[in-house]
Scaffold this active site. Sequence first.
Site, PDB file in Angstrom:
ATOM      1  N   ASP A 116      26.388  59.296  39.103  1.00 51.94           N
ATOM      2  CA  ASP A 116      26.317  58.640  37.786  1.00 51.94           C
ATOM      3  C   ASP A 116      27.632  58.769  37.031  1.00 51.94           C
ATOM      4  OD1 ASP A 116      23.491  58.264  38.144  1.00 51.94           O
ATOM      5  OD2 ASP A 116      23.286  60.394  37.764  1.00 51.94           O
TER       6      ASP A 116
ATOM      7  N   SER B  10      31.302  58.930  32.605  1.00 49.79           N
ATOM      8  CA  SER B  10      29.941  59.418  32.774  1.00 49.79           C
ATOM      9  C   SER B  10      29.026  58.278  32.345  1.00 49.79           C
ATOM     10  CB  SER B  10      29.726  60.635  31.880  1.00 49.79           C
ATOM     11  OG  SER B  10      28.363  60.917  31.813  1.00 49.79           O
ATOM     12  N   ARG B  11      28.196  57.820  33.273  1.00 43.49           N
ATOM     13  CA  ARG B  11      27.460  56.586  32.981  1.00 43.49           C
ATOM     14  C   ARG B  11      26.178  56.817  32.195  1.00 43.49           C
ATOM     15  NH1 ARG B  11      28.701  55.673  38.539  1.00 43.49           N
ATOM     16  NH2 ARG B  11      30.805  54.853  38.561  1.00 43.49           N
ATOM     17  N   VAL B  12      25.626  58.018  32.229  1.00 43.70           N
ATOM     18  CA  VAL B  12      24.366  58.219  31.510  1.00 43.70           C
ATOM     19  C   VAL B  12      24.415  59.341  30.482  1.00 43.70           C
ATOM     20  CG1 VAL B  12      22.858  57.298  33.295  1.00 43.70           C
ATOM     21  CG2 VAL B  12      23.504  59.686  33.375  1.00 43.70           C
TER      22      VAL B  12
END
Length: 598
Positions: A430, A455-457
Site C-alpha cells: 500500500d 503511503s496510499r492508505v
Amino acid sequence: MQQLIIEAISIISTKERKKDSSFMDLVVPSVLEKSVVNEILSRLKEINLRLRLVFDDTIQDGFKIIYDDLIVDASIESNANELESFLNKRLENSTKEDFIENLKKAIEEYRVQYSVSEVGTVINVKDGICMINGLKDCMYQEILLINKQYPAIAMNIEKYQIGAVLLDKNADIIIGDIVERTKQVASIGVSEEILGRVVDALGNPIDGKSIIKIDKYMPIEKVAPDVISRKPVDKPLLTGITAIDALIPIGRGQRELILGDRQTGKTSICIDTIINQKDKDIICVYASIGQKQSKIARIVETLKDAGAMEYTIVITSSASDSAAKQFITPYSATAIAEYFLEKGKDVLVVYDDLTKHAIAYRELSLLLRRPPGREAYPGDVFYLHSRLLERSCCLSEENGGGSITSLPIIETQAGDITSYIPTNVISITDGQIFLETDLFYKGIRPAINIGLSVSRVGSAAQTKPMKKVAGKLKVSLAQYRELEVFSQFSGEVDTKTKEILLRGQKTIELLKQKNLSPRSNVFSIVAIFVINKGIVDDVGLEYVNKFVEELFEYIGNEHTNLLEELENNHWDEEIEEALYKVCIDFKRVNHNGISETN
Ligand code: ATP
Ligand code: MG
C-alpha cells in the site's frame, strides 16, 4: 495378535490395488503359529491377496505389514513411546506402596497399537532436494519425515515422483531411505510464551533459554482473511520518525514497503518503529531472512537494550541455513502474528528482507527444475509475495478487531526500483518508503526520498493535529524541491525565493533524526508547526533542532494542559493559537543564548 493382524489386513483391503503387486509382506520376528497363518491366509484369499512371510530379527515382538506404499506397524519398537506415555499417565498418582501393583495392572491393560503410515523411498538426493517415489496421496507443502528424523517439505507433486526440499542442509540421507507422510502441512507451534524469544523458522528456540510450551499449531500457509471480514485502516501505527509519521503515515493493517540500496538505513527504520511501540499494546515480530548471524545478534541486543524484547519475537534463518528454511521464515513469522491476531491484538511484522527470500525461492525452484523466467526467477515469485502480504489485514470488530501491519524490506541495486522483485512488491503493497544512498551520504538520515515515497492508505489513520500540520508541510517541501533545482542554475535569487529555500533547508534539518531515537507524536507535531508558522525563520540552520527540543521541554514543564490536549489528539483554532503564543513566548524569553543569524 491374531485379531490385530486381521484388523490390519482389513485396512489394506480398502486400498486401491495395482494389478501385479498383490503381494502383502508380513514381517514377523520368528515363525508364527500355524493356526494364525492359516487364519490369515483364508482372510487374504477373500480379498484376493497373496502373503509373503518375512522373518526379521530387528523386530523383537509384534509385526509389520507392508503393502505397496502402506506400512502397518505394530512392532514393539514403534509402540515403545506410546507405552511410555501410557504408563506415565497411569502411574501419575501412584504412591510408593501401590506402584508395583499399578504397574502390573497397567501393563496387563496395555494393548499393542498399530500405526498406519504411507511411505515412499528416496530415489535421488542432491543440493538439499530429495526426489521420492511413492506417497501417492501426499499433499502440497506437507511435511515428510525421511528416516524418521529429517523433515522435508513436499514442493513438487508429479505423476510418478515427489520433489521435497530438506529443511536440514546436512541431513544424512541415501537412496532407498524410507520417507513417511505426516499428513500435516507445515505449521509452527505458538503460545504467549514465545514473546521475547528468538526462534528459528520452525519455532524452535535458539536463544539458549527453555523450550516454549505450545498452545496452538498455526499453519505457515493460510488463506488471507476475506474482504467481508476486514475494515478500512483507521488507526495510526506511529514509527516515531517525524518524516514518516507526517508525510508517509502508516496505519494499522497497512503494508508499507521499505526499499533502498545496501546500507541506507532500511533495517534501522524498522527497528526504530519496533522500539517506538513500547507501551502501545502492539506485538512486534521481526523476521530476519538470510542475514549474517552477527547482524541478527546485534539487532537482538539493540532491542533488549531498548526494552523492546518484552513485546517482540525475533524469528530468523541466517545466511548459512538451508534455502528451504529461509523460504519458510516469513510465512512462519506471519503464522506467529496470526496467533496474536486471533486474540484481537494489533501486530507489526517486519520482513528483513524479501529480496533474500526471493533469492532463496529462486534457488529452490531452479533445483526443482522449474523453468526460469525473468531474471531467472520462477514465474510464481509474484504470487509468493502477494499471498504472504495479503495476510496483513485490519479485521472488523465482529472478527476481533485485530490487525497485522507489515513492513517488508527490499534491497535494490544502484537505486533501480524497476527491476523485477522491487516492482512486484511495490505493486503488492500500500505504499513504499524509498531510501537513497546519495541522501544518506549527504547526512540526510533517514535518507527518505520524499518524492518517490508514498503511503496510499495511511493518511486516513493520521491523528487530527498531525493531519492539519502535515498538509502544509507537503506543499512547502514540494515548492522547496522545485526551487532548489532551479536555483542551482541561476546565481541571483529574489528574497521570496530565498525565504522558501531557507525554510525548506530548515524543514530538511528538522526531519533529520538519529536512529534509535524515536520522537513522540506530539514532538513531531510541534516541530512541524514551528516550521509552518515561520517561527524558526530567524533561527540559524544548525540551531533549529536544538530550538525545537528546548521548546518541547518548555511546553512539557510549563504548559502541561496544552501538551495533554495535543496528546489526546485535540486540535482547533483555540489550541493552534495557544500553541503559537507559547512558541513566541518561549522564543522571546529563552532564546537569547542561541545565535539568530542565518
Ligand atoms: P543492509 O543493506 O546492510 O541491510 P540497511 O539498509 O538495513 O543495511 P542499516 O543497517 O539500517 O542499513 O544502517 C546502516 C548504517 O547506518 C548503520 O550503521 C546505522 O547505524 C546507520 N544509520 C541508519 N540510520 C541512521 C540514522 N537515522 N542516523 C544515523 N545513522 C544511521
Ligand atoms: Mg538491513
